[in-house]
Structures are given as C-alpha cells and as structure tokens.
Design an enzyme around this catalytic site. Sequence first.
Site, PDB file in Angstrom:
ATOM      1  N   HIS A 145       0.843  -1.201   0.000  1.00 21.69           N
ATOM      2  CA  HIS A 145       0.000   0.000   0.000  1.00 21.69           C
ATOM      3  C   HIS A 145       0.872   1.242   0.000  1.00 21.69           C
ATOM      4  O   HIS A 145       2.046   1.215   0.399  1.00 21.69           O
ATOM      5  CB  HIS A 145      -0.937   0.016   1.219  1.00 21.69           C
ATOM      6  CG  HIS A 145      -0.244   0.272   2.523  1.00 21.69           C
ATOM      7  ND1 HIS A 145      -0.060   1.530   3.040  1.00 21.69           N
ATOM      8  CD2 HIS A 145       0.313  -0.585   3.427  1.00 21.69           C
ATOM      9  CE1 HIS A 145       0.576   1.448   4.194  1.00 21.69           C
ATOM     10  NE2 HIS A 145       0.815   0.176   4.452  1.00 21.69           N
ATOM     11  N   CYS A 146       0.301   2.360  -0.485  1.00 22.04           N
ATOM     12  CA  CYS A 146       0.962   3.653  -0.396  1.00 22.04           C
ATOM     13  C   CYS A 146       0.180   4.508   0.599  1.00 22.04           C
ATOM     14  O   CYS A 146      -0.472   3.965   1.492  1.00 22.04           O
ATOM     15  CB  CYS A 146       1.055   4.318  -1.768  1.00 22.04           C
ATOM     16  SG  CYS A 146      -0.541   4.560  -2.572  1.00 22.04           S
ATOM     17  N   VAL A 147       0.190   5.816   0.442  1.00 25.25           N
ATOM     18  CA  VAL A 147      -0.462   6.688   1.421  1.00 25.25           C
ATOM     19  C   VAL A 147      -1.974   6.528   1.397  1.00 25.25           C
ATOM     20  O   VAL A 147      -2.638   6.579   2.434  1.00 25.25           O
ATOM     21  CB  VAL A 147      -0.082   8.164   1.161  1.00 25.25           C
ATOM     22  CG1 VAL A 147      -0.803   9.099   2.130  1.00 25.25           C
ATOM     23  CG2 VAL A 147       1.415   8.349   1.292  1.00 25.25           C
ATOM     24  N   ARG A 193      -3.702   4.126  -1.142  1.00 25.00           N
ATOM     25  CA  ARG A 193      -4.221   3.037  -1.961  1.00 25.00           C
ATOM     26  C   ARG A 193      -3.610   1.686  -1.610  1.00 25.00           C
ATOM     27  O   ARG A 193      -2.436   1.606  -1.265  1.00 25.00           O
ATOM     28  CB  ARG A 193      -3.922   3.322  -3.443  1.00 25.00           C
ATOM     29  CG  ARG A 193      -4.765   4.393  -4.060  1.00 25.00           C
ATOM     30  CD  ARG A 193      -4.119   4.919  -5.335  1.00 25.00           C
ATOM     31  NE  ARG A 193      -3.013   5.812  -5.045  1.00 25.00           N
ATOM     32  CZ  ARG A 193      -2.000   6.037  -5.865  1.00 25.00           C
ATOM     33  NH1 ARG A 193      -1.938   5.403  -7.016  1.00 25.00           N
ATOM     34  NH2 ARG A 193      -1.041   6.876  -5.538  1.00 25.00           N
TER      35      ARG A 193
END
EC number: 2.7.1.211
Length: 467
Positions: free
Chosen positions: A26-28, A30
């Site tokens: 995951h990113c910030v 999504r």
Amino acid sequence: MSTNREAAEKIVQAVGGKENITAATHCVTRLRFALVDEGKVNKEELENIDLVKGSFSANGQFQVVIGQGTVDKVYNELVDLTGIGHATKQEIKDAAAKKLNPLQRAIKTLADIFIPILPAIVTVGLLMGINNILTGQGIFFDKKSLVDVYPQWADFASIINLIANTAFTFLPALIGWSAVKKFGGNSLLGIVLGLMLVHPDLLNAWAYGSTEKIPQWNLFGLHIDKIGYQGQVLPVLVASWVLAKIEVFLKKRIPDAFQLLLVAPIALLVTGFLSFIVIGPVTFAIANAITHAVVAIFHAAPALGGLIYGLLYAPLVITGMHHTFLAVDLQLIGSTGTTFLWPMVALSNIAQGSAALGMMFATRDEKIKGLSLTSAVSAYLGITEPAMFGVNLRFRFAFISAIIGSAIAGMFITINHVLAPSVGVGGLPAFLSIRAQNWGPFFIGMAIAIVVPFVLTLVIGKMRKDK
C-alpha cells in the site's frame, strides 16, 4: 468484527480471492495488488464497499483507493486474512512489470525516473510563481513590477529566483541520480554525471545559439565541442543508462577487494568521454528536433493542438502514458524557456474536479456525494486520482464532460499563447506557475474548465436515473 476487517474480507473477495493475489502492498491512500488475472475483479462489488473510494489499473498494478490513515489498517487485516506476507512497493512493481509489453515498460521506466524528482520540480514552479508576482510587470502597477516601484524588494526577489532556478540549472543531476538508480547503478555516480554535464567550464547550453565561437577540446586531432547540457533531458537519460550498465558489467568481473578502486573511476571516465564525444551531441540534436517538431505543430494549428491535447490528456492518465509528457515539458523549458503543454495539464485536473463536483449535486447516493466533494477538492489541488477513478469513470458521462471542458479550455489558452516557465501544482494554484502576462487568458481557461464540466455533468446527471 471490525469495519476494517470486514472491508478487507470484501476486498479480497472482490479482487478474485486470495488465490488471485500474487502480492500486495500500500501507499499513502491506496492498496496496490499484483493479480494473477485482473479479469476476475468484480469492480461493481468492490466499489460498493463502504471504505473503497475507487479502483483502477495502472502499470500492471490493480489499485484500490481507501484513503489516508485507513489504508494501512485495512492492509494489515488483508495480510492477516490472506497470509500473503508484507510486500514492498518495489516487489509489487517487479511482479507487475512482468505482465507489461515493451511500450508499457518504457513508459513505466520514464515514470519511475521522473516521479521521484517531481516534488523538486513542483516546488521550483511555486517559487518561480512567487518570483513572477514580484517581478512581473503590469500585475499591480501599470507597466511596472513590484520591485520597480519598491526596489528594496529587488534582492529578496533575486534570492527567490536563485533558489527557484537551482533545480532547473542542475536538472541533469536530479535526473542522473534517479535514472542511474533506476537502471541499477550507484545513484551518487548519477549525481556526479549530471553535474559533469553542466560544469561551469562548459559553454552554457542557453548561450549556444548566441555564441560566435564554440570552445573545443582537441583530442589528438578529434575536435569536441565543450558544450553543457543545462535543462536537457535526453542526454543525461542515455548517459545514465550507459553509466549504470558499465558499472554493473565491471562489478561482475572485478574482485570485491578492487571494486572501490576501479569500478566507479572506470565507469565514470568511460561514460564521460562517451557523453561529450557521442551521446551528448547526438541526443542534443534529437532533443532539439523533437522540441522544434512539437512547437511547429502547435504553431501551425494551435486551436487543433490545444483541443486534441486537452481532450486526450485525461485518457492518457488512465494508461499511464501521461508520464512521458513530463519529459517533454522539461525539454521544452530547457530549450525554449517555457512550456505550453503543462498549462493544459493543470486545466485538465481542474476539469476532473469540476465534473466530480457536478456529481455531488447530480446524485442522490450519499456515499457518492461525500466522495465527490472530497475528490473534487483533491483534484482542485492537483491530485486527480480519487475524482477520476472514484467518481468520473464510474459515471462515464462525468468523465466525458470533464474532457470536453478540458479540450475547450486547452484550445482557448493555446490560441492565446499561454506559457509556463516551470511545472507547478496542476490545479487551482497553477496560475502561480504561469507567466504573469498570461494570467488573463489562463483565468478564462480556468473558468471554462470549472463551468463546462460542472454544468454538463449536472444536467446529464439530473436526466439520468442510474446515478
């Protein structure tokens, strides 16, 4: 059962079950999946999950928009449910890259090089915008700038200009760092390579056209122009690839005990000579030819060029191909001092936000209303993914309304020769990165990008019964 746990279970089911998940991270905002078969994804089921704000596929990754602060909690639940283990972003990228065709891999490579340096470029754009306000004539006073009327501010503006210009003056160093790292070499050597290409002993690239006599080296009868590559993109990209490949080649063949002494000096020396003898002159000519071709097309038919670019930019975002145009923007700025493409990108982002805002008034679904408002604000500040993938593409008429507004706005500002000396924030703050003398037509273009998508989305949305 917690909301996050329940959402994770539903997401796993909607993306085809845990057997369809190769890896996940995951990113910030999504969740990022590398899936065995994206055809098994049930997007309708996925986007009906309360915590899900949208989903899309890009660069071989299937991405689910959750939101800042919640995404890591859902991810931890997802890992616990599936037992797939935590993965890094690079592992996801590597898994996804195996499914890309050569063109997609080339586009992904450009994206991986330019996205890490984008914060510096955008910051420069904002700072140059402040400098424009201080030094632009006719903004506050008739035919005079703020520093003309208040000369005590002149040195303040000069320092801002120096800080703002640094990233563009040493752009090859930024690209060299990111490119060599991407190609598998030592990123520190990439910085040195980039700085070498803009060394003060070289003729500044911006003075190339006005210099009567170009200084040269004489290598045993071979005359080489001593030209720098300030603001250039292609020369340092190719040189970085060569440097990384030579470094990797040498590391495989030189014993560990001698690598520090031999690898970097040989790789940098060989790449340096190749850069000034072959790579630089050839790629400089190619880059200038590309610049002249793009400029000529828009000069020959500015209305058509603006209409087509404004219409196609958002669809290109879906494919990921929009990343290639950042390189074109930077090349235009390096060669001509300005770009006419980026202002249309800013208006495209605004148009996506306006369409999402229109959906807030057009729909009766409370979840869509909330998502539309937050994603519209995000798009107006330059981040279009929630608006585009979470709202507008879900209701195709909203996306079509957005690109129609973007096309009309793009055509208008191109006809009026709106130019930007830098790349900035691609939303409502974008005017700061536009030449002050172009603010008038750019503000009209912004108005078009706000009103047309909003009205079209609202009218069509009210007429439809499926929203």
